[in-house]
Design an enzyme around this catalytic site. Structure first.
Site, short mmCIF file in Angstrom:
data_model
loop_
_atom_site.label_atom_id
_atom_site.label_comp_id
_atom_site.label_asym_id
_atom_site.label_seq_id
_atom_site.Cartn_x
_atom_site.Cartn_y
_atom_site.Cartn_z
N GLN A 174 59.24 26.76 40.36
CA GLN A 174 59.42 26.80 38.91
C GLN A 174 59.48 25.38 38.34
O GLN A 174 60.12 24.50 38.91
CB GLN A 174 60.69 27.57 38.56
CG GLN A 174 60.59 29.06 38.82
CD GLN A 174 59.68 29.76 37.83
OE1 GLN A 174 59.38 29.26 36.75
NE2 GLN A 174 59.21 30.95 38.22
N TYR A 195 55.15 38.47 46.33
CA TYR A 195 54.69 37.17 45.80
C TYR A 195 55.87 36.21 45.89
O TYR A 195 56.28 35.58 44.91
CB TYR A 195 54.20 37.30 44.35
CG TYR A 195 53.20 38.41 44.12
CD1 TYR A 195 51.85 38.23 44.38
CD2 TYR A 195 53.62 39.65 43.65
CE1 TYR A 195 50.93 39.26 44.16
CE2 TYR A 195 52.72 40.68 43.44
CZ TYR A 195 51.37 40.48 43.69
OH TYR A 195 50.49 41.51 43.48
N GLU A 253 54.00 36.84 50.88
CA GLU A 253 53.37 35.76 50.12
C GLU A 253 51.94 35.56 50.64
O GLU A 253 51.72 35.55 51.85
CB GLU A 253 54.18 34.47 50.27
CG GLU A 253 53.50 33.20 49.80
CD GLU A 253 53.07 33.24 48.34
OE1 GLU A 253 51.96 32.75 48.05
OE2 GLU A 253 53.82 33.77 47.49
N ASP A 265 57.24 39.02 41.52
CA ASP A 265 57.03 37.77 40.77
C ASP A 265 55.58 37.32 40.95
O ASP A 265 55.30 36.32 41.61
CB ASP A 265 58.01 36.70 41.28
CG ASP A 265 57.92 35.40 40.48
OD1 ASP A 265 57.31 35.41 39.40
OD2 ASP A 265 58.45 34.38 40.95
N CYS A 288 55.37 35.32 33.95
CA CYS A 288 55.15 34.14 33.10
C CYS A 288 54.05 34.41 32.07
O CYS A 288 53.58 33.49 31.41
CB CYS A 288 54.78 32.93 33.95
SG CYS A 288 53.27 33.15 34.91
#
Length: 455
Positions: free
Chosen positions: A284, A317, A341, A384, A411
């Site tokens: 982030q 993710y 991932e 995510d 996002c």
């Protein structure tokens, strides 16, 4: 606030679009992506650097008779909004940049608007996307994060730069190959500006990535060499950089990171855990984002009784393990956490970051493939995904695994709303939603939603 253009533009009344043409428009609502909607002779124009209700002169930057819509930048404000403020960054100010003869840099496209109005506009975008794509009538406040007296500056712990043809640090103008030389980055943390990368001769480098962790650990500068750049040239750049920072070269197409000095990774801290993040690995950007998002996710799941000792949880993710580590804390050694991932390097980081947690299983691979191979149920899931969202196939697979709740971190309000629509079609509902202003002075925002079966 009114500015006057020095140019003598040609105005076209027949509706033909020529890049560089200037016209006067009334500005309508904000649209997803940081644009504002205006109309000229029946055609939609997406205008940047405006505010709803203003009358402005714009310069067409992307136009043509065959285009469904045009794009434009504001060059003069004829009737200003009371929420218009002086832009904090000369190079990103559309009015001044076009006066000087070129486009502004991208990445601070709402810097001419008061922070309070920025957040209200982002809330409008979120509400519009939820209504249009998920059929939801829902107004959500976009919450300020961190120090509310910082003017929305100094929050980026990571920054990406281009390099000019003369070897100077630069940034791209929006949707353009134009690289504007920069000598400051007001949105970045002090540590990035203190590197003074704009003083270097970066000839032979195509791109520069910088990570300066907010915990004070060693910064990393990544150099992406142009084809044919010699090792000698790389080492001459290395010699110009401070000795206490790590430097590596990287190949974005192959995902390779090669050590030049120090480490190829940075040490990040969040929620009481240390995380190793290699090269361009995802983390982030806002200095306060990791703790903010971990807090929102764990509050939603714990508050609803979905995250308890002994629970089975999936982190999809998962990146380097930002959520995986606090999830492992919550379920304890009697529970289980599956971390999935896709990026091999980032998954390796997760393996290193969580090697002491026996209840965590780390799998590298595409989420839809792993879910297909491992038909198992979960008490709760953290989702995510990247900006494109999870997509219909993953949403269907998730609903089939039968979790009691899904915490969805996004996002992008458009892909979030679209995926939420898929959940609704499958009989699920949005239980709770929070939105955070983790990208002040830009159009981006972050949301955390709690999605549960409707029954």
């Amino acid at each position: 606030m009114t500015s006057h253009s020095n140019s003598s533009p040609t105005e076209h009344s027949e509706g033909q679009g020529i890049n560089g043409t200037e016209i006067v428009v009334d500005v309508g609502p904000i649209a997803h992506g940081g644009h504002f909607v205006a109309r000229h002779e029946g055609r939609v124009i997406f205008v940047r650097h405006a505010i709803p209700g203003e009358k402005v002169r714009v310069r067409l930057t992307d136009s043509g008779d065959s285009s469904r819509f045009w794009r434009a930048d504001v060059v003069e404000v004829l009737e200003a909004s009371p929420d218009r403020v002086a832009h904090f960054w000369k190079l990103a100010d559309s009015l001044g940049s076009w006066k000087r003869g070129g486009p502004p840099v991208g990445g601070a496209e709402l810097g001419h608007i008061s922070l309070q109005r920025q957040r209200a506009l982002k809330a409008d975008v979120l509400a519009e996307q939820l209504k249009r794509l998920a059929g939801l009538d829902l107004a959500t406040e976009v919450e300020a994060v961190g120090d509310n007296h910082d003017g929305g500056l100094g929050w980026r712990t990571r920054a990406s730069f281009a390099v000019t043809t003369k070897g100077r640090l630069g940034m791209h103008a929006h949707r353009s190959d134009v690289v504007v030389p920069v000598k400051e980055m007001p949105l970045a943390v002090q540590g990035i500006n203190e590197l003074r990368l704009w003083d270097l001769d970066l000839s032979g480098i195509a791109r520069v990535e910088v990570a300066v962790p907010s915990n004070g650990s060693r910064p990393l500068v990544l150099l992406a060499p142009e084809e044919g750049t010699s090792p000698k040239r790389l080492h001459s750049i290395l010699a110009q950089l401070p000795h206490d920072i790590s430097v590596a070269s990287f190949d974005p197409s192959k995902g390779e990171v090669l050590q030049l000095r120090g480490r190829t990774w940075v040490q990040e801290t969040a929620a009481g855990h240390e995380y190793r993040v290699t090269g361009e690995g995802f983390w982030q950007i806002h200095k306060d984002a990791p703790n903010t998002l971990v807090g929102a996710v764990t509050d939603f799941l714990s508050g609803g009784g979905y995250l308890q000792p002994g629970a089975a949880v999936a982190d999809l993710y998962a990146g380097a393990g930002l959520f995986t580590a606090p999830l492992a804390d919550a379920v304890g050694v009697t529970g289980s956490v599956l971390s999935v991932e896709g990026a091999p390097g980032t998954s390796r980081d997760a393996r290193k970051n969580l090697h002491g947690e026996p209840q965590v299983e780390i799998v590298q691979g595409r989420v839809e493939r792993v879910l297909h191979q491992r038909a198992r149920s979960f008490d709760s899931v953290v989702l995510d995904p990247p900006r494109a969202g999870a997509g219909k196939a993953v949403v269907k697979q998730l609903m089939a695994t039968g979790p009691r709740a899904i915490a969805y971190v996004s996002c992008d309000p458009a892909s979030f709303a679209r995926d939420l629509g898929y959940f609704h079609q499958g009989g699920w509902r949005l239980e709770s939603l929070r939105a955070f202003d983790l990208y002040p002075n830009t159009h981006h925002l972050e949301t955390v939603g709690l999605i549960v079966p409707a029954a």
